[in-house]
Write a protein that holds these residues in place. Sequence first.
Motif, PDB file in Angstrom:
ATOM      1  N   ARG A   1      20.082  36.126  82.747  1.00 29.89           N
ATOM      2  CA  ARG A   1      20.155  37.523  82.318  1.00 29.89           C
ATOM      3  C   ARG A   1      18.863  38.249  82.667  1.00 29.89           C
ATOM      4  NH1 ARG A   1      20.422  39.561  76.155  1.00 29.89           N
ATOM      5  NH2 ARG A   1      21.045  41.704  76.480  1.00 29.89           N
ATOM      6  N   GLY A   2      19.000  39.493  83.097  1.00 29.43           N
ATOM      7  CA  GLY A   2      17.842  40.304  83.467  1.00 29.43           C
ATOM      8  C   GLY A   2      18.086  41.003  84.788  1.00 29.43           C
ATOM      9  N   SER A   3      17.305  42.039  85.039  1.00 29.44           N
ATOM     10  CA  SER A   3      17.359  42.732  86.326  1.00 29.44           C
ATOM     11  C   SER A   3      16.264  42.141  87.208  1.00 29.44           C
ATOM     12  CB  SER A   3      17.142  44.240  86.132  1.00 29.44           C
ATOM     13  OG  SER A   3      17.148  44.907  87.380  1.00 29.44           O
ATOM     14  N   VAL A   4      16.671  41.396  88.243  1.00 27.28           N
ATOM     15  CA  VAL A   4      15.736  40.633  89.079  1.00 27.28           C
ATOM     16  C   VAL A   4      15.601  41.294  90.446  1.00 27.28           C
ATOM     17  CG1 VAL A   4      15.212  38.383  90.081  1.00 27.28           C
ATOM     18  CG2 VAL A   4      16.424  38.510  87.892  1.00 27.28           C
ATOM     19  N   THR A   5      14.363  41.553  90.855  1.00 27.29           N
ATOM     20  CA  THR A   5      14.088  42.104  92.185  1.00 27.29           C
ATOM     21  C   THR A   5      13.274  41.088  92.971  1.00 27.29           C
ATOM     22  OG1 THR A   5      14.043  44.361  91.321  1.00 27.29           O
ATOM     23  CG2 THR A   5      13.049  44.005  93.468  1.00 27.29           C
ATOM     24  N   CYS A   6      13.755  40.749  94.160  1.00 28.43           N
ATOM     25  CA  CYS A   6      13.061  39.793  95.028  1.00 28.43           C
ATOM     26  C   CYS A   6      12.678  40.497  96.332  1.00 28.43           C
ATOM     27  CB  CYS A   6      13.970  38.588  95.302  1.00 28.43           C
ATOM     28  SG  CYS A   6      13.268  37.399  96.473  1.00 28.43           S
ATOM     29  N   ASN A   7      11.384  40.515  96.630  1.00 28.09           N
ATOM     30  CA  ASN A   7      10.883  41.120  97.865  1.00 28.09           C
ATOM     31  C   ASN A   7      10.369  40.017  98.796  1.00 28.09           C
ATOM     32  OD1 ASN A   7      11.316  43.754  96.957  1.00 28.09           O
ATOM     33  ND2 ASN A   7       9.349  43.821  95.921  1.00 28.09           N
ATOM     34  N   LEU A   8      10.840  40.015 100.036  1.00 29.83           N
ATOM     35  CA  LEU A   8      10.387  39.028 101.018  1.00 29.83           C
ATOM     36  C   LEU A   8       9.777  39.754 102.214  1.00 29.83           C
ATOM     37  CD1 LEU A   8      10.272  36.110 102.182  1.00 29.83           C
ATOM     38  CD2 LEU A   8      12.533  36.555 103.176  1.00 29.83           C
TER      39      LEU A   8
END
Length: 296
Positions: A62-69
């Motif tokens: 649960r949660g709003s996850v942002t992944c930057n590569l």
Amino acid sequence: MSHSLASMTGYARVTGAAAGASFTCEIKSVNSRGLDIRLRLAPGFDALESDIRQLIGKMVSRGSVTCNLAVEREGAGGNVLVNQQALATVLAAMSELAGKVDAAPPSLDGILGLKGVLEQRDLPMTAAAEAELSAAILQGVSQALVDLALARRQEGGRIAAVLLQRLQEIEAQIAQAETHPARTREAILARLRQQVSALADDITLPEERLAQEALLLATKADIREELDRLAAHLGSARQLIAGGGAVGRRLDFLAQEFNREANTLCSKSNAVELTAIGLDLKASIDQLREQVQNIE
């Protein structure tokens, strides 16, 4: 699955290198009603999106996850090419302005220096190098997720301590209401006598009638059920916190039930002091629920 509470807020950053390229993976998460994954991948690495989503889904519930590569080729070399479309646009603009602007014609190096006219394109990677870099990136994402989970658990531990403190306050307030003398039938009868005598000195009601009215008022003002349910909710909340895991939704539901009982207690209150205890109880429950919103 960890047996401790986890916050939905956290941040992790991992760097790595493979196959002549370096990469940076940043992952952050904030509160959300469910699991919301947003990926921002370096150009050319869209094929990793599905794998990265799966990795996140295994580690985060649960949660709003942002992944930057971000990926940078190191010494890979490349070709410098003229963007013919951009050059044609520049030359057309020069031709149009030649008769309108009194200025020296631009030099070749000036034209080539304009943004977009010259492009550097990396030489294509071999299939083996691509596979090596992709594997290293996925390993980096996995490590970032481990670090993120640790950060979320550390924050969850802090929140758990605050939740237990709020529950202790609620327990003390329940005990105050439980033992308050205003709840007794004797106290209600005494107030009733006082109210009757204040209405008119010449009105006298039989003691039996007063006792009946006092019993009726005591029945209407009885908060026994509310106190019992509040105590049961206290036990459930402590069990959930001790059990850990993704219990944020259930804790939020319990906080709503706490509030429902506190509202009923206030509406049934037959004394200013009991109402004050009920309002303090509602304030503590609001603070409890505010913290619960951060729990996974």
